[in-house]
Scaffold this motif. Structure first.
Motif, PDB file in Angstrom:
ATOM      1  N   VAL A 101      18.425  13.961  43.905  1.00  0.00           N
ATOM      2  CA  VAL A 101      17.756  12.892  44.646  1.00  0.00           C
ATOM      3  C   VAL A 101      17.226  11.900  43.626  1.00  0.00           C
ATOM      4  O   VAL A 101      16.450  12.272  42.734  1.00  0.00           O
ATOM      5  CB  VAL A 101      16.604  13.431  45.505  1.00  0.00           C
ATOM      6  CG1 VAL A 101      15.924  12.295  46.261  1.00  0.00           C
ATOM      7  CG2 VAL A 101      17.106  14.489  46.486  1.00  0.00           C
ATOM      8  N   ASP A 102      17.650  10.633  43.692  1.00  0.00           N
ATOM      9  CA  ASP A 102      17.221   9.659  42.697  1.00  0.00           C
ATOM     10  C   ASP A 102      15.881   9.046  43.069  1.00  0.00           C
ATOM     11  O   ASP A 102      15.291   9.360  44.117  1.00  0.00           O
ATOM     12  CB  ASP A 102      18.302   8.594  42.472  1.00  0.00           C
ATOM     13  CG  ASP A 102      18.493   7.659  43.659  1.00  0.00           C
ATOM     14  OD1 ASP A 102      17.703   7.710  44.623  1.00  0.00           O
ATOM     15  OD2 ASP A 102      19.440   6.849  43.624  1.00  0.00           O
ATOM     16  N   GLU A 103      15.385   8.159  42.214  1.00  0.00           N
ATOM     17  CA  GLU A 103      14.057   7.588  42.408  1.00  0.00           C
ATOM     18  C   GLU A 103      13.981   6.688  43.628  1.00  0.00           C
ATOM     19  O   GLU A 103      12.886   6.409  44.131  1.00  0.00           O
ATOM     20  CB  GLU A 103      13.650   6.804  41.158  1.00  0.00           C
ATOM     21  CG  GLU A 103      14.610   5.685  40.783  1.00  0.00           C
ATOM     22  CD  GLU A 103      14.272   5.034  39.462  1.00  0.00           C
ATOM     23  OE1 GLU A 103      14.764   3.917  39.212  1.00  0.00           O
ATOM     24  OE2 GLU A 103      13.510   5.634  38.678  1.00  0.00           O
ATOM     25  N   ALA A 104      15.129   6.251  44.143  1.00  0.00           N
ATOM     26  CA  ALA A 104      15.152   5.434  45.361  1.00  0.00           C
ATOM     27  C   ALA A 104      15.206   6.300  46.617  1.00  0.00           C
ATOM     28  O   ALA A 104      15.242   5.768  47.732  1.00  0.00           O
ATOM     29  CB  ALA A 104      16.343   4.474  45.335  1.00  0.00           C
ATOM     30  N   GLY A 105      15.239   7.619  46.441  1.00  0.00           N
ATOM     31  CA  GLY A 105      15.289   8.520  47.586  1.00  0.00           C
ATOM     32  C   GLY A 105      16.691   8.800  48.089  1.00  0.00           C
ATOM     33  O   GLY A 105      16.863   9.489  49.100  1.00  0.00           O
ATOM     34  N   ARG A 106      17.706   8.281  47.398  1.00  0.00           N
ATOM     35  CA  ARG A 106      19.082   8.558  47.806  1.00  0.00           C
ATOM     36  C   ARG A 106      19.472   9.975  47.425  1.00  0.00           C
ATOM     37  O   ARG A 106      19.099  10.467  46.367  1.00  0.00           O
ATOM     38  CB  ARG A 106      20.043   7.556  47.154  1.00  0.00           C
ATOM     39  CG  ARG A 106      19.782   6.112  47.525  1.00  0.00           C
ATOM     40  CD  ARG A 106      20.805   5.181  46.872  1.00  0.00           C
ATOM     41  NE  ARG A 106      20.827   5.312  45.431  1.00  0.00           N
ATOM     42  CZ  ARG A 106      21.646   4.633  44.621  1.00  0.00           C
ATOM     43  NH1 ARG A 106      22.538   3.803  45.145  1.00  0.00           N
ATOM     44  NH2 ARG A 106      21.601   4.798  43.315  1.00  0.00           N
TER      45      ARG A 106
END
Length: 272
Positions: A101-106
């Protein structure tokens, strides 16, 4: 003619489209789960539950319009006029391997059968596919995935024999270990040291690279003793330790990166 009409209508509909007309990601498409949660270990075992089942990611089915619509006017018009979606299969996971899960929530998931990285984007309300490792070179067997520096993403491809560095949009910007890896599987990034750990399954070891692609060191060799591996696959980093799925030895090993402690061996063949 049908395609021409579809294109003209698309231009008109785009101008009328609402900026809020986007789908919502539903990780739990099954209503019953919300009222009957499943825990592990179950509370009946007398242990404190460490995990709770919330739902599942499958693909396009996880995205829906908040008001329950089947689709918007633009998509329905194209479907009717051009029939371009008539034979298109739904985009769904086929053989997922690893996720982050990346920092953008993807939520990014590798899929070796589809040869792509699935990107579940809650903010944009859509599912994207990253199919290219570098330029026009497609992924073949993307396996491991890890978040890198500056929002970039590392993706190992077992058949392409390299770890590919992608930017935030999924564009290939570099490759590591192209001539030094036999079958890369798991990957883990250490932001403190700036090192990328890669399990080289066919070489029976863990290889460590810096961000330029220079091989810094190799951990382990083939064998059954502590610190030795037999077809290692997925790995994880935490608290100065490397956790390795020592697959064909039927165990998990925890290796201290600075070598201050002997490897911890968890499990053995035929034992839970």
């Amino acid at each position: 003619m049908k395609f021409l009409l579809a294109a003209l209508l698309a231009v008109l509909l785009v101008g009328c489209a609402s900026t809020d007309d986007r789908k919502v990601l539903r990780i739990n498409p099954t209503p019953s789960v919300a009222t009957h949660r499943m825990f592990f270990p179950p509370p009946t075992d007398g242990e404190v539950p460490r995990y709770v089942y919330l739902g599942e990611l499958v693909g396009e089915v996880n995205f829906a319009y908040p008001d329950g619509r089947k689709g918007n006017a633009f998509v329905e018009a194209l479907r009717w006029l051009a029939g371009v979606f008539e034979n298109q299969e739904p985009v769904e996971l086929q053989r997922p391997q690893a996720g982050v899960v990346d920092e953008a929530g993807r939520i990014l998931v590798t899929d070796v059968s589809r040869g792509a990285v699935y990107v579940f984007d809650e903010t944009q309300g859509r599912l994207d596919l990253w199919e290219y490792a570098a330029g026009y070179r497609r992924f073949v067997s993307p396996a491991g995935i890890a978040l890198g520096p500056e929002g970039r993403v590392f993706v190992s491809d077992a058949d392409l024999k390299g770890v590919f560095l992608l930017d935030k949009e999924g564009n290939g910007v570099g490759v590591i270990g192209q001539d030094q890896l036999q079958r890369p599987t798991g990957v883990a990034w250490d932001p403190q040291e700036g090192h990328l750990y890669v399990s080289d399954t066919y070489a029976h070891c863990i290889k460590v690279f810096d961000i330029t692609g220079r091989l810094v060191r190799t951990i382990g060799q083939r064998g059954e003793g502590p610190g030795e591996f037999n077809y290692p696959t997925h790995i994880a980093l935490g608290n100065g330790k490397l956790v390795v799925a020592d697959t064909m030895n039927a165990r998990v090993q925890v290796v201290t990166l600075d070598g201050s402690e002997p490897p911890l061996v968890v499990g053995r063949r035929g034992v839970m």
